[in-house]
Design an enzyme around this catalytic site. Sequence first.
Site, short mmCIF file in Angstrom:
data_model
loop_
_atom_site.label_atom_id
_atom_site.label_comp_id
_atom_site.label_asym_id
_atom_site.label_seq_id
_atom_site.Cartn_x
_atom_site.Cartn_y
_atom_site.Cartn_z
N GLU A 68 0.82 -1.21 0.00
CA GLU A 68 0.00 0.00 0.00
C GLU A 68 0.86 1.27 0.00
O GLU A 68 0.41 2.32 -0.47
CB GLU A 68 -0.94 0.00 1.22
CG GLU A 68 -1.99 -1.11 1.16
CD GLU A 68 -2.77 -1.27 2.44
OE1 GLU A 68 -3.99 -1.43 2.39
OE2 GLU A 68 -2.15 -1.25 3.55
N GLY A 108 -12.21 -4.09 2.38
CA GLY A 108 -13.28 -4.96 1.93
C GLY A 108 -14.57 -4.16 1.82
O GLY A 108 -14.91 -3.41 2.74
N ILE A 153 -12.08 -10.21 7.10
CA ILE A 153 -13.48 -10.66 6.97
C ILE A 153 -13.67 -11.33 5.61
O ILE A 153 -13.43 -10.71 4.57
CB ILE A 153 -14.46 -9.48 7.14
CG1 ILE A 153 -14.28 -8.81 8.51
CG2 ILE A 153 -15.91 -9.95 6.93
CD1 ILE A 153 -14.59 -9.68 9.71
N MET A 211 -8.66 -3.18 8.87
CA MET A 211 -8.06 -3.60 10.13
C MET A 211 -7.24 -2.51 10.83
O MET A 211 -6.53 -2.81 11.79
CB MET A 211 -7.20 -4.86 9.90
CG MET A 211 -8.00 -6.01 9.29
SD MET A 211 -7.03 -7.46 8.82
CE MET A 211 -6.45 -8.01 10.43
N GLU A 212 -7.32 -1.26 10.36
CA GLU A 212 -6.46 -0.21 10.92
C GLU A 212 -7.11 1.16 11.10
O GLU A 212 -6.64 1.96 11.92
CB GLU A 212 -5.21 -0.02 10.03
CG GLU A 212 -4.31 -1.23 9.91
CD GLU A 212 -4.71 -2.20 8.81
OE1 GLU A 212 -5.54 -1.81 7.95
OE2 GLU A 212 -4.21 -3.34 8.81
N ASP A 215 -11.84 -6.24 -2.34
CA ASP A 215 -12.65 -7.48 -2.24
C ASP A 215 -13.97 -7.12 -1.60
O ASP A 215 -14.15 -5.98 -1.14
CB ASP A 215 -11.90 -8.52 -1.39
CG ASP A 215 -11.61 -7.99 0.02
OD1 ASP A 215 -10.52 -7.45 0.24
OD2 ASP A 215 -12.52 -8.07 0.89
O1 4EH Z 1 -4.05 -4.77 6.56
C1 4EH Z 1 -5.08 -5.73 6.41
C2 4EH Z 1 -4.94 -6.48 5.12
C3 4EH Z 1 -5.64 -7.84 5.11
S1 4EH Z 1 -4.88 -9.05 6.13
C4 4EH Z 1 -6.42 -5.01 6.29
N1 4EH Z 1 -6.40 -4.58 4.92
C5 4EH Z 1 -5.69 -5.59 4.14
C6 4EH Z 1 -7.70 -4.11 4.38
C7 4EH Z 1 -8.68 -5.17 3.93
C8 4EH Z 1 -9.49 -5.96 4.76
N2 4EH Z 1 -9.58 -6.06 6.12
C9 4EH Z 1 -10.50 -6.93 6.62
C10 4EH Z 1 -9.00 -5.48 2.63
N3 4EH Z 1 -9.99 -6.44 2.63
C11 4EH Z 1 -10.31 -6.73 3.92
C12 4EH Z 1 -11.26 -7.63 4.50
N4 4EH Z 1 -11.31 -7.69 5.86
N5 4EH Z 1 -12.07 -8.40 3.76
C13 4EH Z 1 -3.71 -9.81 5.13
C14 4EH Z 1 -3.89 -10.12 3.82
N6 4EH Z 1 -2.96 -10.72 3.09
C15 4EH Z 1 -1.79 -11.01 3.61
C16 4EH Z 1 -1.57 -10.71 4.92
N7 4EH Z 1 -2.54 -10.14 5.65
#
Ligand code: 4EH
Length: 229
Positions: free
Chosen positions: A12, A78, A152, A172-173, A196
Site C-alpha cells: 500500500e 473490503g 473478513i 483492520m487499521e 474485495d
Molecule cells: O491490513 C489488512 C490487510 C488484510 S490481512 C487489512 N487490509 C488488508 C484491508 C482489507 C481488509 N480487512 C478486513 C481489505 N480487505 C479486507 C477484508 N477484511 N475483507 C492480510 C492479507 N494478506 C496477507 C496478509 N494479511
Amino acid sequence: MKVAILSAMREEITPFLEKYPHYSVQEVGGNTYYLVKAEGYEIILAYSKIGKVHSALSASTMILHFGAEKLIFSGVAGGLSPKLKVGDLVIANKLCQYDVDISAFGHPLGFIPESSVYIQADQKLNALAKTVAQEMGIGLHEGIIASGDSFIASAEKKKWLIETFGADAVEMEGASVANVCHLLKIPFCILRSISDSADGEADVSFDEFLESSAKISADFVEAMLKKGL
Ligand code: 4EH
C-alpha cells in the site's frame, strides 16, 4: 507543513515510494519511516504492519516523534455496501472498532467508557477529497468504516457488520488511527480503495486486486496533495 501518509502493508505504501523516491529513512519501534520533501510538504511515509495495534503505534510515532500535523491513511478495504465494487474509492465519515465488546456490562458493541463507538473524520479533509474526486470525474463514496483485527471473508460476518454498525467498508487499521489522531487533535482522512467484498471469495479477490487498488488509493492521495491540504 508536515503530512503523514500511513498504510498498513508494504504494497500500500510502495506506490508513494515510487512517486517520491528521494527519501531518507529512519527506524523507530520496529518500523521504517520514509521522510521526503514533495508537493510542497514535508511528507512522512510508513507502513505500520497489519492491525489496530501496529497502526496505532505508527500514527502515534508520526505525530509525536516526527511532528506530523495532518494524517492521511491510504490503502485497500473490503466492501460491505452493495454500492462498492473492486477499485472504488471510499472515505470514512466515521469509524468504529467492531471487535470491542464489553456488552456484559450493558454497553453497546464497539463502545469504550470515556470514548465513543464512532470517531468522526476531519470534515475539511473529507471535503477536499470530494472536491478532488469531482474535478477528476471519478466516484468517491463516503461512509462508515469498521475496523477489527480479522480479515473478513464470510457472508455472515459481513451481514453482521452492516446490521450492527451500518458499516460500508471493513479493514483492520482505520479506527485505531482515527482514535490516535482524534486524541492528539490531528486532522485525518481515512481513504481506501476496494480490493474485495469481504465474502467467501475475499481472499482470492484480495490477492488479485491488492496492488491495483493500493495504486488507485495512492494516486488519489497524490491528487489531494497537489490540490492542497
Ligand atoms: O491490513 C489488512 C490487510 C488484510 S490481512 C487489512 N487490509 C488488508 C484491508 C482489507 C481488509 N480487512 C478486513 C481489505 N480487505 C479486507 C477484508 N477484511 N475483507 C492480510 C492479507 N494478506 C496477507 C496478509 N494479511
